[in-house]
Enzyme design. Structure first.
Site, mmCIF file in Angstrom:
data_model
loop_
_atom_site.group_PDB
_atom_site.id
_atom_site.type_symbol
_atom_site.label_atom_id
_atom_site.label_comp_id
_atom_site.label_asym_id
_atom_site.label_seq_id
_atom_site.Cartn_x
_atom_site.Cartn_y
_atom_site.Cartn_z
ATOM 1 N N THR A 96 58.307 45.929 11.785
ATOM 2 C CA THR A 96 59.224 45.115 11.811
ATOM 3 C C THR A 96 60.735 45.781 12.728
ATOM 4 O O THR A 96 60.618 46.744 12.905
ATOM 5 C CB THR A 96 59.906 44.616 10.383
ATOM 6 O OG1 THR A 96 60.638 43.775 10.437
ATOM 7 C CG2 THR A 96 60.143 45.913 10.238
ATOM 8 N N ARG A 138 69.913 51.801 7.417
ATOM 9 C CA ARG A 138 68.698 50.703 6.246
ATOM 10 C C ARG A 138 67.038 51.197 7.148
ATOM 11 O O ARG A 138 66.502 50.652 8.040
ATOM 12 C CB ARG A 138 68.555 49.331 6.315
ATOM 13 C CG ARG A 138 68.415 48.726 5.053
ATOM 14 C CD ARG A 138 67.496 47.410 5.715
ATOM 15 N NE ARG A 138 66.835 46.881 4.604
ATOM 16 C CZ ARG A 138 65.766 46.118 4.936
ATOM 17 N NH1 ARG A 138 65.159 45.685 6.209
ATOM 18 N NH2 ARG A 138 65.483 45.441 4.510
ATOM 19 N N GLY A 194 59.153 39.967 4.055
ATOM 20 C CA GLY A 194 60.785 39.185 2.810
ATOM 21 C C GLY A 194 61.712 40.327 2.995
ATOM 22 O O GLY A 194 61.991 40.923 3.414
#
Length: 338
Positions: free
Chosen positions: A216, A226, A250
């Site tokens: 991702t 992050r 998610g």
């Protein structure tokens, strides 16, 4: 008659799904990723090869802008990548987080697993490691990601992930300073199918060997540095060839607190079917964050698979891909959220 009855009973008691091995299952309708993984298995590659090739295909195709280069710019406009891969036979895993300049994050994650005794490398040091391993350094920024960043700046940096700071993050850009007093804070629903949809993939071969992985570029407009759930073992994905595999997608900031992939695999080890295991893992999170955005896929070593998702506004059904011996082409599956 008795022999016939015994044979019938024997087949009834056998777990279903053996005929549907090997199996590839991945989050979202990323058909080309499924096909790449399936082709790898069919040509004699290992389950680790399949997961790597499937996730790498998404990285190159920039699946939905949420995987690979040129997507999800952070507060400075930079795209960084997270990925992990896990070997369910040996319980070895490799992961990278906040990876810069390297497009093939899943490949670097595997290099961490195979060429170090570590499990995760992060940030600039992970990028230097990748370059030393022969991965090519490239700019991950594209015209599209720069445009997303520019529009965000023009819109007073909305949305963002700051809280208890000044100036007011709901109205202004930073730099931010901490407020002296902390306020009770209802977490806004930032994550959705448009801002974040990791590829998570599980592969099971004909002998029941399991591997899982994720890739991702994180959440759009994230705070630099992050790291979400995707590269976290047991959160983004988990594999154990004595039980099965799972992968989540998610709102990683919430989901990683519950290790849903690990939980689902342990539930399957205890006898739960994959659909029930997935649903229980989602329910555990719902208990604390009823409006979180997320889904999970699960597969056991006999070829059974399932998925579950949390129903929120704009997300009532989750789509995922499956390839197994029952079909030569990847099949789009769906599950109703609850």
């Amino acid at each position: 008659m008795l022999v016939s009855l015994l044979v019938s009973t024997f087949w009834t008691l056998l777990p279903l799904g053996h005929s549907s091995l090997p199996l590839v299952i991945n989050t979202w309708p990323f058909k080309n990723a499924t096909a790449a993984a399936w082709s790898t298995l069919q040509s004699g590659g290992s389950v680790l090869d399949a997961v790597q090739m499937g996730c790498a295909r998404c990285e190159m195709e920039q699946c939905d802008g949420s995987v690979g280069y040129g997507g999800s710019p952070d507060e400075t406009g930079e795209t960084t990548l997270d990925a992990m891969i896990m070997n369910g036979d040996t319980m070895e895993a490799g992961a990278v987080a906040d990876l810069r300049r390297i497009k093939n994050a899943i490949g670097v994650a595997r290099a961490v697993m195979e060429h170090t005794d570590h499990t995760m490398l992060a940030g600039e040091s992970a990028s230097v490691f990748a370059e030393n391993m022969g991965f090519v350094a490239e700019d991950l920024t594209t015209n599209k990601s720069m445009n997303i960043f520019s529009q965000w700046l023009k819109g007073n940096c909305q949305p963002n992930y700051r809280k208890n700071v000044f100036p007011d993050p709901s109205k202004s850009c930073g730099p931010y300073k901490p407020r002296a007093t902390l306020k009770r804070y209802k977490r806004p629903q930032h994550a959705n199918t448009r801002s974040h949809d990791t590829i998570g993939m599980i592969a099971v071969d004909g002998d029941g060997h399991v591997a899982a992985g994720t890739s991702t570029n994180g959440m759009t407009h994230k705070v630099p540095g992050r790291v979400g759930d995707s590269p976290i073992i047991g959160a983004g994905a988990y594999a154990d060839s004595s039980a099965g595999g799972a992968a989540a997608t998610g709102d990683g900031d919430v989901m990683m607190r519950f290790l849903p992939s690990y939980l689902a695999v342990e539930l399957m080890r205890a006898g739960a079917d994959p659909s029930a295991a997935c649903k229980t893992a989602i329910s555990r999170i719902k208990r604390h964050y009823s409006e979180f955005f997320g889904a999970i896929i699960c597969a056991n070593t006999t070829g059974h698979y399932g998925a579950a998702c949390n129903k929120v506004a704009g997300f009532s059904q989750f789509h995922y891909m499956v390839s197994n011996s029952e079909s030569d082409t990847p099949l789009l599956k769906s599950v109703d959220c609850f």
